[in-house]
Design an enzyme around this catalytic site. Structure first.
Site, PDB file in Angstrom:
ATOM      1  N   ARG A  16      55.924   9.750  84.041  1.00 34.92           N
ATOM      2  CA  ARG A  16      56.238  11.161  83.729  1.00 34.92           C
ATOM      3  C   ARG A  16      57.670  11.502  84.145  1.00 34.92           C
ATOM      4  O   ARG A  16      58.421  12.141  83.398  1.00 34.92           O
ATOM      5  CB  ARG A  16      55.234  12.049  84.471  1.00 34.92           C
ATOM      6  N   ASP A 122      49.515  -3.119  97.749  1.00 34.34           N
ATOM      7  CA  ASP A 122      49.636  -3.902  98.982  1.00 34.34           C
ATOM      8  C   ASP A 122      50.853  -3.504  99.823  1.00 34.34           C
ATOM      9  O   ASP A 122      50.948  -3.885 100.979  1.00 34.34           O
ATOM     10  CB  ASP A 122      49.759  -5.395  98.650  1.00 34.34           C
ATOM     11  N   MET A 164      41.686  -5.103 100.498  1.00 33.69           N
ATOM     12  CA  MET A 164      42.631  -5.932  99.742  1.00 33.69           C
ATOM     13  C   MET A 164      43.810  -6.351 100.615  1.00 33.69           C
ATOM     14  O   MET A 164      44.113  -5.709 101.617  1.00 33.69           O
ATOM     15  CB  MET A 164      43.104  -5.181  98.502  1.00 33.69           C
ATOM     16  N   ALA A 181      39.660   1.571 113.507  1.00 36.73           N
ATOM     17  CA  ALA A 181      38.879   0.325 113.512  1.00 36.73           C
ATOM     18  C   ALA A 181      39.061  -0.410 114.843  1.00 36.73           C
ATOM     19  O   ALA A 181      40.154  -0.421 115.401  1.00 36.73           O
ATOM     20  CB  ALA A 181      39.320  -0.562 112.351  1.00 36.73           C
ATOM     21  N   ARG A 238      26.672  -5.254 109.315  1.00 29.75           N
ATOM     22  CA  ARG A 238      26.656  -5.005 107.871  1.00 29.75           C
ATOM     23  C   ARG A 238      28.062  -5.206 107.317  1.00 29.75           C
ATOM     24  O   ARG A 238      29.051  -4.871 107.981  1.00 29.75           O
ATOM     25  CB  ARG A 238      26.228  -3.569 107.583  1.00 29.75           C
ATOM     26  N   GLN A 246      39.439   0.474  95.925  1.00 29.23           N
ATOM     27  CA  GLN A 246      40.683   0.806  96.619  1.00 29.23           C
ATOM     28  C   GLN A 246      41.809   1.202  95.685  1.00 29.23           C
ATOM     29  O   GLN A 246      42.702   1.954  96.050  1.00 29.23           O
ATOM     30  CB  GLN A 246      41.156  -0.391  97.446  1.00 29.23           C
ATOM     31  N   ARG A 247      41.844   0.634  94.475  1.00 30.72           N
ATOM     32  CA  ARG A 247      42.979   0.933  93.588  1.00 30.72           C
ATOM     33  C   ARG A 247      42.738   2.160  92.736  1.00 30.72           C
ATOM     34  O   ARG A 247      43.654   2.627  92.073  1.00 30.72           O
ATOM     35  CB  ARG A 247      43.286  -0.152  92.560  1.00 30.72           C
TER      36      ARG A 247
END
Ligand code: ADP
Length: 314
Positions: A16, A122, A164, A181, A238, A246-247
């Site tokens: 754009r 990434d 990823m 995490a 689990r 993710q993308r």
């Protein structure tokens, strides 16, 4: 302009910006469909102001992307160059990753004025702090972490989340820091599963009700990591592989912002007659780098950031 390689949310904001900035300075803008494959097939679209209406909020790329083996060969590229010449194209903007940049460089060597914009979830492109799509991918992962946390704490479970990142762990690192995490396994840092398990046990002994471990796909399968943790600790474990979730989705404000700035600057570079560059982001603003300095270089990894993520998630 064309989008090439892996698709990334925010590419549409760049398209754009290129169309509207280009038209505002009196240019005619063509969109090439399906990356370099469309360049070889002369799959060109005339892009008017309204052709990019209502795309800024959409993920993926409206020009589509593709990988083209044919373009890697000199004959394929010769056809692409011939198509550009026949259509009177004076400059080309390429949104993609390192491979796409190599294509841009090859076109440059054949006399095509090309400018590159980094698009890669990434964020592994040298010379820019951010690539289009990374911020959205990280936010997608953090959103998934939030949801998994709810169920993890209800059941006192350990969750392994595979994200990823085949060669780089930037998604895992940023999302791991932002999502809290307990362990982050990435290709840049050697790890020992013994240590990961020790952290889990120490956390449980201190009263932690749940633990999250982020695994970048480049270090191996999240499923295998989960099984090994269960075997060593006996904790109920689990595994979630986020994969293409993710993308997808609407790009974040940051991705739209950087894509808009980079798209507009790429047009300016062509107008100024300064091809052979990549536009990037550094220190909050748009910067230019020579493509030759960017291609094939590995983006720096900040070990202090990794250490901080571990310190904060003790
Ligand atoms: P990314 O741009 O996301 O790194 P790829 O590595 O798949 O994705 O590259 C996208 C496309 O760029 C390839 O399909 C190919 O057409 C072109 N390309 C990649 N490397 C080269 C190269 N060395 N020379 C010419 N074209 C290349």
């Amino acid at each position: 302009m064309l989008t090439s390689g892996g698709d990334a949310p925010g590419m549409n904001a760049a398209i754009r910006a290129i169309v509207r900035k280009g038209i505002s300075v009196g240019l005619e803008v063509l969109g090439v469909q399906r990356g370099y494959a469309g360049l070889i097939g002369a799959d060109f679209l005339q892009m008017g102001l309204s052709s990019v209406a209502d795309v800024i909020q959409r993920g993926g790329t409206v020009l589509h992307t593709a990988r083209s083996e044919e373009f890697r060969a000199p004959e394929g590229r010769a056809r692409a160059v011939e198509n550009l010449r026949r259509h009177g194209v004076e400059g080309l903007i390429i949104v993609g990753g390192d491979g796409s940049f190599r294509g841009a460089q090859a076109l440059g060597a054949a006399g095509v004025a090309a400018v590159a914009i980094p698009g890669s979830i990434d964020n592994d492109i040298y010379g820019t702090e951010l690539s289009i799509g990374f911020d959205t991918a990280v936010n997608n992962v953090v959103e998934a972490i939030n949801k998994i946390r709810d169920t993890a704490s209800s059941h006192e479970r350990t969750f392994v989340i595979e994200v990823m990142g085949r060669d780089t762990g930037f998604i895992a690192l940023y999302a791991g820091l932002a999502g809290g995490a307990e362990s982050i396994l990435i290709p840049e840092v050697p790890f020992s599963l013994d240590e990961v398990c020790d952290r889990l046990v120490r956390g449980r002994d201190r009263g932690k009700r749940h633990s999250l471990i982020l695994v970048a796909e480049g270090v191996g399968s999240g499923i295998a990591v989960g099984e090994e943790i269960r075997r060593r600790t006996g904790f109920e474990t689990r595994v979630t592989v986020l994969g293409h979730l993710q993308r997808g989705g609407s790009p974040t404000a940051t991705d739209r912002y950087i894509a808009s700035l980079m798209g507009a600057r790429a047009v300016e570079l062509l107008v100024e007659g300064r091809p052979g560059k990549m536009v990037g982001m550094a220190g909050g603003g748009v910067v230019e780098r020579d493509l030759t300095e960017v291609i094939g270089r590995k983006k720096e990894f900040d070990p202090a950031l990794y250490q901080l993520a571990l310190t904060l998630s003790v």
